[in-house]
Design a protein around this motif. Structure first.
Motif, PDB file in Angstrom:
ATOM      1  N   HIS A   1      -5.020   0.860  10.520  1.00 29.50           N
ATOM      2  CA  HIS A   1      -6.543  -0.445  10.660  1.00 29.50           C
ATOM      3  C   HIS A   1      -7.110  -0.048  11.762  1.00 29.50           C
ATOM      4  O   HIS A   1      -7.064  -1.236  12.299  1.00 29.50           O
ATOM      5  CB  HIS A   1      -6.198  -1.795  10.382  1.00 29.50           C
TER       6      HIS A   1
ATOM      7  N   HIS B   1      -1.457   5.262   7.584  1.00 29.77           N
ATOM      8  CA  HIS B   1      -2.278   4.364   7.456  1.00 29.77           C
ATOM      9  C   HIS B   1      -1.909   3.500   8.802  1.00 29.77           C
ATOM     10  O   HIS B   1      -1.172   2.991   8.962  1.00 29.77           O
ATOM     11  CB  HIS B   1      -2.490   4.098   5.752  1.00 29.77           C
TER      12      HIS B   1
ATOM     13  N   HIS C   1     -11.440  -1.139   6.075  1.00 31.06           N
ATOM     14  CA  HIS C   1     -10.309  -1.000   6.359  1.00 31.06           C
ATOM     15  C   HIS C   1      -9.923  -0.317   7.298  1.00 31.06           C
ATOM     16  O   HIS C   1      -8.967  -0.722   7.838  1.00 31.06           O
ATOM     17  CB  HIS C   1     -10.071  -0.367   4.775  1.00 31.06           C
TER      18      HIS C   1
ATOM     19  N   GLU D   1       0.701  -1.066   0.055  1.00 33.58           N
ATOM     20  CA  GLU D   1      -0.130   0.032   0.521  1.00 33.58           C
ATOM     21  C   GLU D   1       1.031   1.096  -0.289  1.00 33.58           C
ATOM     22  O   GLU D   1       0.314   2.811   0.059  1.00 33.58           O
ATOM     23  CB  GLU D   1      -0.739   0.342   1.376  1.00 33.58           C
TER      24      GLU D   1
HETATM   25 ZN   LIG Z   1      -4.277  -1.126   5.150  1.00 31.62          ZN
END
Ligand SMILES: [Zn+2]
Length: 277
Positions: free
Chosen positions: A100, A98, A182, A79
């Motif tokens: 989760h 980023h 996500h 990612e």
């Molecule tokens: Zn992710």
């Protein structure tokens, strides 16, 4: 003076902070733009954030396309296009996170809107966009929810900007974007303030969820009084002036933890909280 070593040391420590506070687990990632070259950025290789410990664990990528500067660099995150595309779209921003975070994910899959539940999270603003990757897949791609290429990353990045803001086309109008099923992504001009946003976004989600549960005990009589737009704006100004206070605490917590190693040395060098390497 620009100090790449200090930037990379801060990035390593930020990986640890995100792990320590459960914002990242074995997954999730944080990047920083190269302070010596706006066209590249640093991101951990394929490693849990809590285990990042030296510059050898980091990979330098091109902002333009997410490819590694060193073609022989090891395995990286699939990612990484989240980072390359956001840093490309917003040249004044330098750090992307980023993750989760479990407290936040429920808000990505329900119609409950994320709201500023308390004064530490006014930066969330009146609207927190939710990136729904199924709007951007094509049929030939795997539908595994991952931002695997530049177009998917660019679509995510676009949600940080409000189309109605035509005055500044590279402004961050939404500092945090949810990602359906996500997690979330946030961005800021520095590692320290981006970590602040990630930390308090998660804390806000916990508080909001608790408030919703309490209010529901009163059935239709239950109400929740979130921050107003004015309160969001004013608390955001206040928060921008004091990010260093939690940051120094978070640095100390991970530097004193036996779990984490940073080969570039401690960021906190004295009890007054001065930073540097
Ligand atoms: Zn992710």
């Amino acid at each position: 003076m620009v100090n790449l070593t200090h930037t990379l040391s801060t990035l390593i420590t930020a990986n640890h902070i995100l792990d320590y506070h459960g914002i990242c687990d074995a997954f999730g990632h944080i990047s920083v733009r190269n302070p010596l070259n706006n066209n590249t950025f640093y991101l951990s290789g394929y490693l849990a954030p809590g285990l990042v410990s030296s510059p050898a664990d980091l990979i330098e990528y091109y902002v333009a396309n997410g490819s590694a500067v060193d073609p022989n660099a090891g395995r990286g995150y699939v990612e990484r296009y989240i980072h390359s595309e956001i840093l490309k779209r917003f040249p004044e921003q330098n750090c992307v996170i980023h993750a989760h975070a479990e407290a936040i994910v429920p808000y990505t899959i329900t119609t409950v809107k994320t709201q500023s539940a308390y004064h530490m999270a006014g930066f969330l603003g009146q609207q927190v966009p939710n990136y729904d990757i199924k709007d951007y897949y094509n049929d030939t791609q795997t539908h595994d929810m991952l931002v695997r290429n530049s177009p998917l990353g660019a679509a995510l990045g676009e949600l940080f900007h409000s189309p109605s803001n035509t005055t500044n086309t590279t402004s961050i109008d939404h500092p945090l974007v949810l990602m359906r099923g996500h997690g979330f992504t946030t961005v800021d001009s520095s590692i320290e303030t981006a970590v602040y946003r990630a930390f308090y976004a998660q804390a806000n989600a916990r508080i909001q969820t608790t408030a919703i549960g309490l209010a529901s005990a009163f059935g239709s009589q239950g109400t929740i009084d979130y921050l107003s737009e004015r309160e969001q704006l004013d608390t955001s100004v206040w928060n921008q002036a004091l990010w260093d206070k939690p940051w120094l605490l978070w640095v100390r917590q991970v530097e004193r933890s036996p779990v984490y190693d940073n080969s570039l040395g401690p960021l906190v060098t004295n009890t007054s909280g001065a930073t540097g390497t």
